[in-house]
Design a protein around this motif. Sequence first.
Motif, PDB file in Angstrom:
ATOM      1  N   GLU A   1     -38.876  38.946 -19.849  1.00  0.00           N
ATOM      2  CA  GLU A   1     -39.693  38.206 -20.863  1.00  0.00           C
ATOM      3  C   GLU A   1     -38.822  38.141 -21.840  1.00  0.00           C
ATOM      4  O   GLU A   1     -39.006  37.000 -22.753  1.00  0.00           O
ATOM      5  CB  GLU A   1     -40.964  38.540 -20.634  1.00  0.00           C
ATOM      6  CG  GLU A   1     -41.667  37.985 -19.317  1.00  0.00           C
ATOM      7  CD  GLU A   1     -41.858  36.567 -18.882  1.00  0.00           C
ATOM      8  OE1 GLU A   1     -41.695  35.741 -19.704  1.00  0.00           O
ATOM      9  OE2 GLU A   1     -41.594  36.254 -17.706  1.00  0.00           O
ATOM     10  N   GLU A   2     -38.591  38.886 -22.425  1.00  0.00           N
ATOM     11  CA  GLU A   2     -38.132  39.281 -23.952  1.00  0.00           C
ATOM     12  C   GLU A   2     -36.877  38.592 -23.802  1.00  0.00           C
ATOM     13  O   GLU A   2     -36.232  38.026 -24.809  1.00  0.00           O
ATOM     14  CB  GLU A   2     -38.163  40.783 -24.294  1.00  0.00           C
ATOM     15  CG  GLU A   2     -39.417  41.289 -24.505  1.00  0.00           C
ATOM     16  CD  GLU A   2     -39.349  42.824 -24.941  1.00  0.00           C
ATOM     17  OE1 GLU A   2     -38.139  43.368 -24.968  1.00  0.00           O
ATOM     18  OE2 GLU A   2     -40.320  43.474 -24.931  1.00  0.00           O
TER      19      GLU A   2
ATOM     20  N   GLU B   1     -41.137  42.810 -18.527  1.00  0.00           N
ATOM     21  CA  GLU B   1     -41.323  42.756 -19.887  1.00  0.00           C
ATOM     22  C   GLU B   1     -39.826  42.468 -20.589  1.00  0.00           C
ATOM     23  O   GLU B   1     -39.802  41.698 -21.418  1.00  0.00           O
ATOM     24  CB  GLU B   1     -41.966  44.095 -20.480  1.00  0.00           C
ATOM     25  CG  GLU B   1     -43.434  44.337 -20.126  1.00  0.00           C
ATOM     26  CD  GLU B   1     -43.867  45.699 -20.872  1.00  0.00           C
ATOM     27  OE1 GLU B   1     -43.157  46.380 -21.332  1.00  0.00           O
ATOM     28  OE2 GLU B   1     -45.047  45.866 -20.576  1.00  0.00           O
TER      29      GLU B   1
END
Length: 314
Positions: A302-303, A299
Amino acid sequence: MAKRLLVAYGLWALGGPLGLHHLYLGRDSHALLWMLTLGGFGAGWLWDFWHLPGWVATANGARVPGDCAGSVPALSPLRLAGGVTVGTYFGLVAALGLPWVPALLAQPLAVGLGVQLVSSVGDQTAEAPSVLATAFLASLLFQGRVLAVLPVSLAASVAAQRHRRYKPPGTPQPRLAARLYHLGLACLAFAAPLACRGAAGVLGTLLALPRAATELLLLPLRAGRLLVETLGFSGGGHGGVPPQPAQHIPLAPQVLGLPMGSPVEDVHRSYRELVKVWHPDHNPHRAKEAERRFIELQEAYEELAGPRRAAPGG
């Protein structure tokens, strides 16, 4: 006043475990023993049924020839077994009710008093100093351990049998009020330590009640908060509320171990290194933690790297 057999049987039936029939017949030692052991643990009370006629006759002045033919009573295995049992019982009660008293003092004293009480039932008794001295000496050999009450009680009972004798005949009996007073003091001395210990336990329970009541009153609030948190986690992407990734962006560099504003090359490098470390296949001994950290890394990557890859020239 002559004692009646019917009254003795009535008291035996109504208050036998408390020794009321022995109190009626003037057998105070026997009555005290029954009060402290609830009728000889029940068995002695039933045994009394067959002996009441003889005890009533003795209380009325009738003597069976040969009762006191010698200066020393006959050896009684039943009295010996009773002394061992009651002495052990008294010793255990002292260990439970007087934990703050040194065992070398409380245990032999309680055992010796229990054995002496059994030895004083009826028309017999024993030399109390010899019984107590034997109990203290035996307790020293076992260093006052709780399990030593049985051998200490056995030694004291043997000493009581060795120093047994008849009670002096014709001893005047005190008035009923004085007898009840002495019996009451003896029962109080026996029960007070256990009552104090029980009161301490009750006091601890009472002191814990306010805390328990507070926990009970706060239970609905805690349950509601837990429900809200659960619904928030489970319905974060389905309740029509748009996701707010900006709240997670400040945490993403920390997950990857990077400072704020790191270049994309550092993001790629840190992600590849940490994924190798926290891959679930490499951490079978902590699979749950590895899976959680692996998802956090994905996560965060991806951010941080996703928008940069999508940007022109990223």
